[in-house]
Design a protein around this motif. Structure first.
Motif, PDB file in Angstrom:
ATOM      1  N   GLY A 216       5.402   4.320   8.647  1.00  0.00           N
ATOM      2  CA  GLY A 216       6.279   4.746   9.740  1.00  0.00           C
ATOM      3  C   GLY A 216       6.495   6.152   9.800  1.00  0.00           C
ATOM      4  N   LYS A 217       6.007   7.250   9.188  1.00  0.00           N
ATOM      5  CA  LYS A 217       6.475   8.465   9.210  1.00  0.00           C
ATOM      6  C   LYS A 217       5.649   9.118  10.212  1.00  0.00           C
ATOM      7  N   ILE A 218       6.510   9.973  11.119  1.00  0.00           N
ATOM      8  CA  ILE A 218       5.793  10.834  12.165  1.00  0.00           C
ATOM      9  C   ILE A 218       5.073  11.875  11.741  1.00  0.00           C
TER      10      ILE A 218
ATOM     11  N   GLY B 262      14.321  17.001   6.573  1.00  0.00           N
ATOM     12  CA  GLY B 262      12.729  16.903   6.864  1.00  0.00           C
ATOM     13  C   GLY B 262      12.079  17.758   5.893  1.00  0.00           C
ATOM     14  N   ARG B 263      10.623  17.583   6.179  1.00  0.00           N
ATOM     15  CA  ARG B 263       9.696  18.102   5.356  1.00  0.00           C
ATOM     16  C   ARG B 263       9.934  19.952   5.769  1.00  0.00           C
ATOM     17  N   ILE B 264       9.863  20.722   4.533  1.00  0.00           N
ATOM     18  CA  ILE B 264       9.967  22.204   4.575  1.00  0.00           C
ATOM     19  C   ILE B 264       8.794  22.707   5.799  1.00  0.00           C
TER      20      ILE B 264
ATOM     21  N   VAL C 286      22.419   1.497   2.102  1.00  0.00           N
ATOM     22  CA  VAL C 286      22.074   2.321   1.038  1.00  0.00           C
ATOM     23  C   VAL C 286      20.696   2.952   1.644  1.00  0.00           C
ATOM     24  N   ASP C 287      21.021   4.150   1.898  1.00  0.00           N
ATOM     25  CA  ASP C 287      19.945   4.996   2.784  1.00  0.00           C
ATOM     26  C   ASP C 287      19.350   5.810   1.307  1.00  0.00           C
ATOM     27  N   THR C 288      18.198   5.412   1.047  1.00  0.00           N
ATOM     28  CA  THR C 288      17.530   5.853  -0.263  1.00  0.00           C
ATOM     29  C   THR C 288      16.606   7.027  -0.092  1.00  0.00           C
ATOM     30  N   TRP C 289      16.735   8.311  -0.443  1.00  0.00           N
ATOM     31  CA  TRP C 289      15.758   9.119  -0.528  1.00  0.00           C
ATOM     32  C   TRP C 289      15.168   9.084  -1.819  1.00  0.00           C
ATOM     33  N   TRP C 290      13.453   9.224  -1.508  1.00  0.00           N
ATOM     34  CA  TRP C 290      12.684   9.465  -2.673  1.00  0.00           C
ATOM     35  C   TRP C 290      11.276   9.441  -2.194  1.00  0.00           C
ATOM     36  N   GLN C 291      10.454   9.706  -3.233  1.00  0.00           N
ATOM     37  CA  GLN C 291       9.073   9.771  -2.694  1.00  0.00           C
ATOM     38  C   GLN C 291       8.060   9.222  -3.660  1.00  0.00           C
ATOM     39  N   THR C 292       6.778   9.262  -3.029  1.00  0.00           N
ATOM     40  CA  THR C 292       5.693   8.452  -3.949  1.00  0.00           C
ATOM     41  C   THR C 292       5.742   9.159  -5.342  1.00  0.00           C
ATOM     42  N   GLU C 293       6.115  10.522  -5.372  1.00  0.00           N
ATOM     43  CA  GLU C 293       6.145  11.297  -6.587  1.00  0.00           C
ATOM     44  C   GLU C 293       7.128  10.904  -7.647  1.00  0.00           C
TER      45      GLU C 293
ATOM     46  N   GLY D 102       0.894  -1.314  -0.022  1.00  0.00           N
ATOM     47  CA  GLY D 102       0.073   0.000   0.130  1.00  0.00           C
ATOM     48  C   GLY D 102       0.956   1.321   0.007  1.00  0.00           C
ATOM     49  N   TRP D 103       2.040   0.958  -0.007  1.00  0.00           N
ATOM     50  CA  TRP D 103       3.074   2.338   0.040  1.00  0.00           C
ATOM     51  C   TRP D 103       3.785   2.365  -1.288  1.00  0.00           C
ATOM     52  N   VAL D 104       4.285   3.299  -1.775  1.00  0.00           N
ATOM     53  CA  VAL D 104       4.934   3.251  -2.829  1.00  0.00           C
ATOM     54  C   VAL D 104       6.302   2.377  -2.859  1.00  0.00           C
TER      55      VAL D 104
ATOM     56  N   GLY E  30       9.699  19.328  -1.482  1.00  0.00           N
ATOM     57  CA  GLY E  30       8.929  19.814  -0.034  1.00  0.00           C
ATOM     58  C   GLY E  30       9.666  19.364   0.895  1.00  0.00           C
ATOM     59  N   ASP E  31      11.045  18.923   0.594  1.00  0.00           N
ATOM     60  CA  ASP E  31      11.991  18.641   1.541  1.00  0.00           C
ATOM     61  C   ASP E  31      13.104  19.705   1.829  1.00  0.00           C
ATOM     62  N   GLY E  32      13.352  19.731   3.011  1.00  0.00           N
ATOM     63  CA  GLY E  32      14.875  20.563   3.287  1.00  0.00           C
ATOM     64  C   GLY E  32      15.772  19.882   3.303  1.00  0.00           C
TER      65      GLY E  32
END
Ligand code: 7RM
Length: 685
Positions: free
Chosen positions: A647-649, A553-555, A449-456, A347-349, A538-540
């Motif tokens: 798991g996102k706060i 984190g998120r802006i 591997v610390d992978t940064w990405w988004q649904t988008e 259910g998550w990307v 949308g991230d800083g």
């Protein structure tokens, strides 16, 4: 921000090459939280460097930084050539004539090309030895086991695709999938792609209300669900949630297909609901894949932001699949011998790209587990790794912090020596958790591997390449091929080294979202309006002296304390570096003097006594690690933090609690609504 010097001075470096003196991890030496605190190591000063071993690099597809840099450069300068070449590794029924057609914000990749996703994930592996190899290994929460070879999975997908056809599902129709983590989830997704239907997977943990919203917004005529699912020994009433959702007036849903998972009694609406198993009796296993345009819609996946209703993120066929395949090859280094386990829900990307499409596109073995990490006991994940000899493991920092909290004895009982590569996704990982993952889970030998990405973004965007990139705990390091990242101020000017700014991507990439379902204006507004022609994530973030990117984190969550911008990740990481703390969430609260005050919500490790004394100690600790400006105004102890199912706060909710406001906005993605009441009641200690 603190201007504290790094604990160890950096060695000489060449322009962008981050390779310096390497400090190898010592597997046997436990890294204590206190070590980091004692060395005043915050995310701002982290400089431990871990180089891939010669053995790993020797076998990896990308084995040096110079190779990475050369390829990355080519991918930006000459995307047509680079991606044109990479895309040849997909199976096209008709070759594309043009690689990229870009008119912001509309990207078309591989124009003229035709292909089918299920054919790429299944049929093309049936020629050689992969035919009888495990495509999916599944374990249910109660402990059942199933293995589906590529041939078997192909057969099930074809049969179920025929069921969909029997119910008049056509190319372009939307299909809601609301299933537990069972092979049928992957089968249903692949069956949609086989006939060109657009799937819309909804987390099995979401409520009737969320289903209703998503069904209405996507205009789905059909829902695929199960009677129930298992979660921590309890049964989740999936079918009942669907029934409740469909009580809404004027839903477009005509058919509900129900898979029998738990065997509990459910309501069957005559003329609308049918059983999965019964339907299979009417169909055969022959179902040729429908040829799709490269830009045909593949799926919609809803994601909620801090404002407004959830957005239906739209992905298309060719570019998405290429990126999923490429990252499985280059980032996960997946091979035929691997047993690869991504713990994310479908259910998550992450479940879409890295449980189903990516691994199957490269012909790997993908493990799917239905349950929670602590059911029936805290070692369930380690047991699975041992039993199936998992080689590549991909999970979220939130899970890693939970494991740390439960104590090392749980994994010490198991042989984890099959592991060769580890990955994380979902949130910034704090260096303490990274070190624990590295030494305790990876035995000091596995790259992370610390992978940064988004649904988008559809797939990995900023990530180490495990055979090339020296890693540092807490940073996702460098951009993947084709990704042109910049960190800019509000005017779009690039900020300097170690300065915080907004993360943007200046060029289109194959797996980028193509829109928000039914809302063109919002697509333009959300992603392409902040900076003309660039994607705003949308991230800083900030870039360190080695060019490595640190996500903060998120802006929307960034704090402004007396004119200083403080990233939530920095303060949270400082808190978690204290040995008493299991997890922390930091938010700002309106403050007359400082603009914003720092409020910390903290959960503690097992057996730790909370109270004023610990609160004061934590305040001092943060002050010492980051600097006086970050000193918390309030520390509140909580039983649990409000999180999404991935798991996102949910800091947005904590912000309201900290300010003493009524909770408003969308709470449908919250994993456990009871957490909110506890937090409101917590108050200052
Ligand atoms: C894959 C996924 C996206 C947001 C993103 C970030 C955060 C994800 C990392 C991360 C720091 C990471 N999709 N995020 N991965 N932050 N380091 N490695 O999570 O759409 O659900 O969320 O998650 O804020 O914008 S998502």
């Amino acid at each position: 921000m603190s201007k504290k010097k790094a604990a160890k001075p950096a060695a000489k470096k060449s322009a962008a090459t981050p390779v310096k003196k390497t400090q190898k991890a010592v597997a046997s030496k436990p890294v204590k939280a206190a070590d980091a605190a004692g060395g005043n190591k915050s995310r701002m000063t982290e400089n431990r460097l871990f180089k891939p071993s010669a053995e790993f690099s020797g076998k990896a597809r990308i084995s040096s930084m110079s190779q990475y840099k050369k390829m990355h450069e080519e991918s930006l300068k000459n995307p047509d050539k680079f991606f044109g070449r990479e895309a040849k590794e997909l199976h096209w029924t008709k070759p594309f004539t043009k690689v990229l057609d870009w008119k912001c914000p509309s990207a078309k990749w591989f124009t003229g090309g035709k292909l089918n996703v299920s054919e790429n994930c299944l049929d093309r592996h049936l020629q050689g030895p992969r035919k009888t190899k495990a495509a999916l290994i599944w374990e249910g929460e109660p402990g059942e086991k199933r293995v589906l070879t590529y041939q078997q999975l192909h057969r099930e997908v074809c049969r179920f695709a025929n069921v969909l056809k029997r119910h008049k599902v056509k190319k372009g129709d939307r299909v809601v999938i609301y299933l537990p983590m069972i092979p049928e989830a992957a089968i249903a997704m692949l069956a949609c792609t086989r006939i060109g239907a657009i799937h819309n997977v909804i987390f099995g943990g979401f409520s009737a209300e969320s289903i209703k919203d998503r069904v209405l917004d996507s205009g789905a005529k059909i829902i695929i669900t199960a009677d129930g699912g298992y979660r921590r020994g309890a049964v989740v009433p999936l079918k009942k949630n669907v029934d409740d959702a469909l009580k809404a007036k004027d839903t477009p849903v005509e058919t509900v297909i129900v898979y029998k998972r738990t065997g509990q009694e459910v309501h069957i609406e005559e003329g609308r609901d049918v059983w999965w198993s019964r339907e299979l009796e009417y169909v055969d296993a022959h179902c040729p894949p429908v040829t799709m345009d490269s830009e045909s819609p593949l799926f919609i996946l809803y994601t909620s932001g801090s404002t407004g209703k959830p957005k239906g993120i739209l992905h298309t066929t060719g570019g998405y699949l290429l990126h999923a395949q490429m990252t499985c090859k280059y980032v996960f280094d997946l091979r035929d011998e691997d047993v690869y386990w991504c713990t994310a829900d479908v259910g998550w990307v992450t479940g879409h790209s890295y449980l189903v499409y990516g691994p199957l596109a490269v012909g790997a073995t993908s493990l799917m587990f239905e349950g929670a990490p602590n059911w029936p006991e805290n070692d369930r994940f380690w047991k699975i790794i041992e039993e199936y000899a998992v080689t590549v493991f991909y999970t979220a920092p939130t899970a890693i912090r939970a494991f740390m909290k439960w104590g090392d004895e749980w994994l010490q009982k198991h042989d984890l020596s099959s592991l060769r590569l580890l990955g994380t996704v979902g949130e910034p990982i704090n260096p303490e958790a990274w070190m624990w993952y590295h030494t305790k889970v990876g035995g000091g030998r596995c790259p992370i591997v610390d992978t940064w990405w988004q649904t988008e973004t559809g797939g990995h965007m900023i990530t180490p390449l495990p055979g090339a990139t020296p890693t540092k705990p807490g940073t996702a390091t460098l951009p993947f091929f084709g990704v042109d990242v910049a960190i800019v101020d509000d005017l779009g000017k690039e900020v300097g080294t170690d300065e915080q700014g907004k993360l943007v991507i200046r060029k289109p990439w194959p797996s980028m979202l193509r829109g928000i379902w039914g809302d063109k204006a919002r697509y333009q507004d959300t992603y392409w309006s902040e900076f003309k022609g660039w994607y705003f994530a949308g991230d800083g973030a900030r870039r360190d002296k080695d060019g490595y990117i640190w996500i903060i984190g998120r802006i929307d969550d960034v704090l402004n304390v007396a004119g200083h911008r403080l990233g939530t990740a920095e303060v949270e990481s400082a808190l978690v570096s204290h040995p008493a703390v299991a997890e922390a969430a930091v938010v700002g609260r309106p403050d007359e003097m400082k603009g914003q005050g720092v409020v910390c919500f903290v959960t503690v490790k097992e057996g730790v006594k909370t109270g004023r004394e610990l609160a004061d100690e934590l305040k001092k600790h943060v002050r010492k690690v980051i600097g006086p400006v970050a000193t918390p105004d309030e520390v509140r102890f909580a039983v649990a933090l409000p999180k999404t199912r991935s798991g996102k706060i949910m800091r947005r909710l904590l912000k309201q609690i900290a300010a003493g406001e009524i909770i408003k906005g969308d709470t449908t993605t919250l994993e456990d609504i009871n957490v909110i009441a506890q937090l409101v009641a917590s108050g200052e200690n």
